[in-house]
Design a protein around this motif. Structure first.
Motif, mmCIF file in Angstrom:
data_model
loop_
_atom_site.group_PDB
_atom_site.id
_atom_site.type_symbol
_atom_site.label_atom_id
_atom_site.label_comp_id
_atom_site.label_asym_id
_atom_site.label_seq_id
_atom_site.Cartn_x
_atom_site.Cartn_y
_atom_site.Cartn_z
ATOM 1 N N GLU A 1 0.810 -1.216 0.000
ATOM 2 C CA GLU A 1 0.000 0.000 0.000
ATOM 3 C C GLU A 1 0.844 1.267 0.000
ATOM 4 O O GLU A 1 0.455 2.265 -0.596
ATOM 5 N N SER A 2 1.975 1.241 0.699
ATOM 6 C CA SER A 2 2.811 2.439 0.756
ATOM 7 C C SER A 2 4.262 2.077 0.488
ATOM 8 O O SER A 2 4.755 1.045 0.955
ATOM 9 N N LEU A 3 4.928 2.947 -0.276
ATOM 10 C CA LEU A 3 6.315 2.723 -0.685
ATOM 11 C C LEU A 3 7.079 4.033 -0.557
ATOM 12 O O LEU A 3 6.587 5.090 -0.964
ATOM 13 N N VAL A 4 8.284 3.969 0.014
ATOM 14 C CA VAL A 4 9.142 5.160 0.141
ATOM 15 C C VAL A 4 10.441 4.899 -0.614
ATOM 16 O O VAL A 4 11.161 3.947 -0.311
ATOM 17 N N LEU A 5 10.718 5.743 -1.611
ATOM 18 C CA LEU A 5 11.939 5.634 -2.408
ATOM 19 C C LEU A 5 12.723 6.944 -2.405
ATOM 20 O O LEU A 5 13.549 7.177 -3.288
ATOM 21 N N LYS A 6 12.482 7.784 -1.440
ATOM 22 C CA LYS A 6 13.153 9.087 -1.379
ATOM 23 C C LYS A 6 14.667 8.933 -1.367
ATOM 24 O O LYS A 6 15.205 8.024 -0.759
ATOM 25 N N LEU B 1 2.996 7.003 -2.251
ATOM 26 C CA LEU B 1 4.384 6.935 -2.697
ATOM 27 C C LEU B 1 5.153 8.106 -2.106
ATOM 28 O O LEU B 1 4.759 9.269 -2.286
ATOM 29 N N ASP B 2 6.215 7.813 -1.380
ATOM 30 C CA ASP B 2 7.055 8.844 -0.753
ATOM 31 C C ASP B 2 6.252 9.764 0.151
ATOM 32 O O ASP B 2 6.495 10.971 0.224
ATOM 33 N N GLY B 3 5.258 9.194 0.834
ATOM 34 C CA GLY B 3 4.454 9.958 1.776
ATOM 35 C C GLY B 3 3.338 10.765 1.150
ATOM 36 O O GLY B 3 2.589 11.437 1.866
ATOM 37 N N ILE B 4 3.200 10.709 -0.191
ATOM 38 C CA ILE B 4 2.165 11.475 -0.891
ATOM 39 C C ILE B 4 1.123 10.506 -1.441
ATOM 40 O O ILE B 4 1.463 9.574 -2.185
ATOM 41 N N PRO B 5 -0.165 10.705 -1.097
ATOM 42 C CA PRO B 5 -1.208 9.811 -1.602
ATOM 43 C C PRO B 5 -1.289 9.842 -3.132
ATOM 44 O O PRO B 5 -0.857 10.795 -3.771
#
Length: 223
Positions: free
Chosen positions: A169-174, A198-202
């Motif tokens: 559901e959520s992924l962070v690639l920053k 993605l990266d904290g943004i819906p």
């Protein structure tokens, strides 16, 4: 001045007598092994060797029961400072036993490849600040819902579709090089239809556009 606890500083909690603490009761253990006997000698810390002894098969089995990593549901193994190969091997040995872990943090461990590790129940994995260069180097995580990969060295989105059939559901690639790829967000969301953040943004309406839709609108019809 040697403090009373000085001779215990390289011992695992399993080696300390008169307690019944199990591994699944420790949320932030330090699992890296201490220096070798040769290294201790050169450091002038050979006094710690008196606590070490030949371990029998029975004691090895008792230690395994004491560690009890198999029953850990939530574990933080971040900042382990794995400076030697034998420490990395011990670290991976523990990861291979985490068959029931659901939340796992492995932040800042200089990890490069965990593809041989399987975490069948892991729903939340944080591997920020490591040295992964590809999604293929991540462990097998079929039940993953929240994955954080910030500050690694993932160059491209190749292999991201392996998570298509997971409940991610959520992924962070920053702060990964792939973040600067053209149409980055559209490509990620098109590869992962279940992804919500993605990266904290819906997920935004413009993120739903197919990767090549801009090319379509650049075309013109000549009558």
């Amino acid at each position: 001045l040697k403090l009373p606890s000085d001779s215990f500083k390289y011992l695992g909690w399993c080696d300390i007598e008169d307690h019944d603490v199990r591994g699944n009761q420790l949320h932030c253990p330090r699992v890296r092994e201490g220096p070798s006997e040769e290294e201790l000698f050169f450091r002038g810390e050979e006094h710690t060797l008196k606590k070490r002894k030949q371990v029998t098969d029975t004691e090895k089995w008792q230690r395994k029961l004491q560690e009890n990593w198999e029953n850990c549901a939530e574990l933080n193994l971040s900042f382990q400072d794995l400076g030697d190969r034998y420490q990395v091997e011990n670290f991976k040995r523990i990861l291979q036993t985490l068959i029931r872990v659901e939340k796992l943090w492995l932040v800042d461990n200089s990890l490069t490849d965990l593809s041989a590790i399987r975490l069948p129940r892991c729903r939340e994995l944080n591997v920020n600040k490591n040295h992964f260069t590809s999604f293929k180097q991540l462990p097998k995580i079929p039940q993953i819902q929240h994955l954080s990969l910030a500050e690694n060295n993932i160059m491209t989105l190749s292999g991201i579709s392996d998570f298509r059939h997971t409940p991610l559901e959520s992924l962070v690639l920053k702060r990964n090089p792939c973040e600067f790829q053209e149409r980055y967000r559209q490509l990620v969301f098109s590869s992962l239809p279940n992804l919500k953040t993605l990266d904290g943004i819906p997920k935004l309406p413009e993120d739903c556009s197919p990767p090549d839709i801009r090319f379509f609108f650049k075309m013109c019809t000549i009558l």
